[in-house]
Design an enzyme around this catalytic site. Structure first.
Site, PDB file in Angstrom:
ATOM      1  N   LYS A 173       0.839  -1.197   0.000  1.00  0.00           N
ATOM      2  CA  LYS A 173       0.000   0.000   0.000  1.00  0.00           C
ATOM      3  C   LYS A 173       0.877   1.252   0.000  1.00  0.00           C
ATOM      4  CE  LYS A 173      -1.981   2.448   3.264  1.00  0.00           C
ATOM      5  NZ  LYS A 173      -1.974   3.792   2.633  1.00  0.00           N
ATOM      6  N   GLY A 226       7.343   5.411   7.706  1.00  0.00           N
ATOM      7  CA  GLY A 226       6.353   6.463   7.969  1.00  0.00           C
ATOM      8  C   GLY A 226       6.610   7.093   9.322  1.00  0.00           C
ATOM      9  N   THR A 230       2.733   6.013  13.986  1.00  0.00           N
ATOM     10  CA  THR A 230       2.162   4.905  13.214  1.00  0.00           C
ATOM     11  C   THR A 230       3.002   3.648  13.417  1.00  0.00           C
ATOM     12  OG1 THR A 230       1.591   6.570  11.567  1.00  0.00           O
ATOM     13  CG2 THR A 230       1.228   4.288  10.943  1.00  0.00           C
ATOM     14  N   GLU A 248      10.977   1.909   9.585  1.00  0.00           N
ATOM     15  CA  GLU A 248      11.815   3.099   9.333  1.00  0.00           C
ATOM     16  C   GLU A 248      10.962   4.302   9.676  1.00  0.00           C
ATOM     17  OE1 GLU A 248      14.841   3.067   8.593  1.00  0.00           O
ATOM     18  OE2 GLU A 248      14.973   0.930   8.143  1.00  0.00           O
ATOM     19  N   CYS A 282      13.336  12.019   5.560  1.00  0.00           N
ATOM     20  CA  CYS A 282      13.642  11.621   6.938  1.00  0.00           C
ATOM     21  C   CYS A 282      15.116  11.849   7.266  1.00  0.00           C
ATOM     22  CB  CYS A 282      13.240  10.174   7.182  1.00  0.00           C
ATOM     23  SG  CYS A 282      13.912   9.052   5.962  1.00  0.00           S
ATOM     24  N   GLU A 383       9.764  16.188  15.242  1.00  0.00           N
ATOM     25  CA  GLU A 383      10.006  16.140  13.797  1.00  0.00           C
ATOM     26  C   GLU A 383       9.026  17.075  13.089  1.00  0.00           C
ATOM     27  OE1 GLU A 383       9.038  12.557  11.540  1.00  0.00           O
ATOM     28  OE2 GLU A 383      10.936  12.770  10.488  1.00  0.00           O
TER      29      GLU A 383
END
Ligand code: TXE
Length: 479
Positions: A173, A226, A230, A248, A282, A383
Site C-alpha cells: 500500500k 512512515g 504509526t 523506518e 527523513c 520532527e
C-alpha cells in the site's frame, strides 16, 4: 485521473466502489480519485498473492533477476512520464523527480535483481561430531509493504524489490496522499513479465486499508516507512501475532559543523540537506549545530544562500522548492514556526506561506531558518518534516556531541570536520544508524539503512533487506 487497485495483474475497482479524493498540492485542487479499499480488497489481494507464492518462490534466481532488471529498464524508459506523475502528486520539483526519485526507483529493482544472485547462506561444520549444519534462507510467504508520501515510488520500491527478489509475494500500500506512481508501476510489472499475483497494490487510507494489511493473520512480515506514532501502532498490532517487522520512522537529524571543515562545500551541502524535497526527507539535517568560532559567518552566508532559493511551481525548471504535500501538512509545519518565538527562537529567514502566481491555492512555504538557544525546545525535539531548520552554536566537541544526541530520534547525523580523531570519536558516539562525514545523503545501496531509538527497528538495504525478507532454517546432517 482515477486510479485502481492492482490485484493478480489486473486493474480493479475496490469491491465496495468507494473512492477518496487525490489532490494536486501545487494548485490545491482535487485531480483524481483513488480506491478507498476495505479489508475485503486486502483479503482478495492476499488470496492471489498466496496462490502465486509456490511458483514464484521456486522460480530460478536468474529468471527473478531478469524480471526485476526488466522493470528497472522500463522505469528508465518511462522516466519523464513517471517523474511528471510524481511531481504532480507530491508537489516536488519535476527536476528532482527526474534526477532522484524515478532513477532511484529503477536502481532499487536493478540492485536487488543483481543482489539476489550474490546472496548466500552459511554452513557450520561440527568438527569432531561428524555433522554439518547449513542454513537455508527461505522466503517468508506473503509480506506487507507500506510506504509514505515524501519519496513515493523511491520508498515503495525500496521494499517491494527485495521482497520479490527473495521469492515472496507482496500486498503493498502506497500512501493515500501520493498513490499515482505506484499505480503506474503495475503496468510496467505486467510488461516486464512479473507473474500475476506476485505483486498486489491496494490503495486506501492507513487506518482502514493499511490496518487490514497489518492485522492480516497470514501476512507474516511488515516492512513500513512512515511516522513514529504509526510505527508504534503497527508494532503493537503485529507483536502478539509474532510478525517480522522492519520500521523506518522519523528523524530529527543533527548537522554538526566544525570550523575546520571545507567551508564552501559544507555550505552548499547544508542548503541541500536542509531544504531538499521541501525538507520532507527523513534524512534532512533539521538541527544545525555550528562551532562558535564560525557561527556568525555561517549565519550570514547561510541566510544569503537560502534567500536565493526559488519557491515555485514544481514544473518550472528554476524551482528549488515546490509545494508541501498537503494542506494538513502545511498547517502542521506552519504551526511549529508559529510557536518559535514563544519558545525563545528567532526567525532569521522565511516563516511565511508563499503565493505562487497562477497557483495561489498551492501549499507553498518559504524555506525557514530559526535560531534557537535551548536544545530542549519543541522545534529541536519534534520532527517538523518541512522546510524549517534550526541553528545553534556550540563551543566544544563534548557540547556538540551531547546536543546532537539529546533527542529521542536516531536516524542519521552529518559531521563537517577534517580532524580524523574527531571524526572517529563522533562516528562511534553519535546515537544514530547512519553518520555522514563531509557529505550528505550519499547512498550506496549495499549499506545498512535505518535508525536507532525512536527512528525505528531493523535495517533495510543490501543483504540486510534480503535477510529480513527470508527466514533462516538450520539443517543439521550427521554422517
Ligand atoms: O505518516 P503515516 P503521515 C513523519 C512526518 C510526518 C508524520 C506523519 O513527521 O509529519 O510522520 O505523516 C500508512 N496501519 N513521516 O501521517 O500516517 C499510511 O497510509 C497501517 C516520516 O503521512 O505514518 C501511509 O501509507 N498503515 C516518514 C504510511 O502509513 C498505516 C515519512 C505512512 O503514513 C496506518 C512520512 C495503520 N494504522 C512521514 N496508519 C519517514 N520516515 O520518511 C497510517 N498508515
Amino acid at each position: 485521473m482515477n486510479i485502481k487497485n492492482y490485484i493478480n495483474g489486473k486493474f480493479e475497482n475496490p469491491i465496495h466502489g468507494d473512492y477518496i479524493d487525490n489532490y494536486d498540492p501545487s494548485v490545491g485542487e482535487v485531480y483524481g480519485q483513488i480506491p478507498n479499499s476495505t479489508n475485503e480488497d486486502v483479503e482478495k489481494a492476499y488470496e492471489f498473492a498466496s496462490k502465486a507464492f509456490p511458483k514464484w518462490s521456486n522460480t530460478t534466481l536468474e529468471k527473478r533477476s531478469r524480471i526485476l532488471i526488466k522493470i528497472s529498464d522500463l522505469l528508465e524508459e518511462n522516466l519523464v512520464r513517471f517523474a511528471k506523475a510524481e511531481s504532480i502528486d507530491n508537489g516536488k520539483p519535476l527536476n528532482l523527480a527526474k534526477q532522484i526519485d524515478i532513477p532511484r526507483a529503477a536502481s532499487n529493482f536493478r540492485f536487488f535483481g543483481n543482489a539476489i544472485s550474490q546472496f548466500s547462506s552459511e554452513s557450520h561444520e561440527s568438527v569432531g561430531l561428524n555433522a554439518v549444519n547449513f542454513t537455508l534462507r527461505q522466503p517468508i510467504g506473503v509480506v506487507g509493504c507500506i510506504s509514505p508520501w515524501n519519496l513515493p515510488l523511491y520508498l515503495f520500491t525500496w521494499k517491494i524489490a527485495p521482497a520479490i527478489a527473495a521469492g515472496n509475494c507482496v500486498v503493498a500500500k502506497p500512501s493515500e496522499v501520493t498513490p499515482m506512481t505506484a499505480f503506474l508501476l503495475g503496468e510496467i510489472c505486467n510488461e516486464a513479465g512479473l507473474p500475476k499475483g506476485v505483486l498486489n497494490i491496494v490503495h486506501g487510507l492507513g487506518t482502514t486499508t493499511g490496518q487490514a494489511i497489518i492485522e492480516h493473520p497470514n501476512i507474516k512480515a511488515i516492512s513500513f516507512t512512515g511516522g513514529t506514532k504509526t510505527g508504534a501502532h503497527i508494532a503493537r498490532v503485529a507483536a502478539p501475532m509474532f510478525k517480522k517487522l522492519s520500521l523506518e520512522l522519523g528523524g530529527k537529524n543533527p548537522n554538526i559543523i566544525f570550523a575546520d571543515c571545507v567551508y564552501e562545500k559544507m555550505l552548499a551541502t547544508t542548503v541541500r540537506s536542509s531544504f531538499a524535497n521541501q525538507g520532507q526527507i527523513c534524512l534532512c539535517g533539521s538541527r544545525i549545530f555550528v562551532e562558535e568560532k564560525i557561527y556568525e559567518k555561517f549565519k550570514k552566508d547561510f541566510i544569503k544562500k537560502v534567500s536565493e532559493l526559488k519557491v515555485g511551481h514544481p514544473e518550472k525548471s528554476d524551482t528549488d522548492i515546490g509545494a508541501l504535500v498537503s494542506a494538513a501538512h502545511l498547517e502542521k509545519v506552519k504551526s511549529y514556526i508559529d510557536i518559535a518565538e514563544s519558545e525563545g527562537g528567532k526567525i532569521l529567514f522565511g516563516g511565511n506561506k508563499v503565493e505562487v502566481s497562477g497557483s495561489e491555492n498551492g501549499y507553498y512555504l518559504q524555506p525557514t531558518i530559526i535560531e534557537v538557544s535551548d536544545n530542549q525546545c519543541k522545534l529541536n525535539q519534534e520532527e517538523i518534516f518541512g522546510p524549517v531548520v534550526t541553528i545553534m552554536s556550540f563551543k566544544t566537541d563534548e557540547e556538540g556531541l551531547s546536543l546532537a544526541n539529546e533527542v529521542k530520534y536516531g536516524l542519521s547525523a552529518t559531521l563537517w570536520t577534517n580532524n580524523l580523531n574527531r571524526t572517529m570519536q563522533f562516528s562511534k558516539l553519535l546515537q544514530t544508524g547512519i553518520v555522514w562525514v563531509n557529505t550528505w545523503m550519499l547512498r550506496d545501496l549495499r549499506t545498512p539503512f535505518g535508525g536507532v531509538k525512536e527512528s525505528g527497528v531493523g535495517r533495510e538495504g543490501g543483504f540486510e533487506a534480503l535477510r529480513f525478507f527470508t527466514e533462516p532454517k538450520n539443517i543439521c546432517i550427521k554422517y
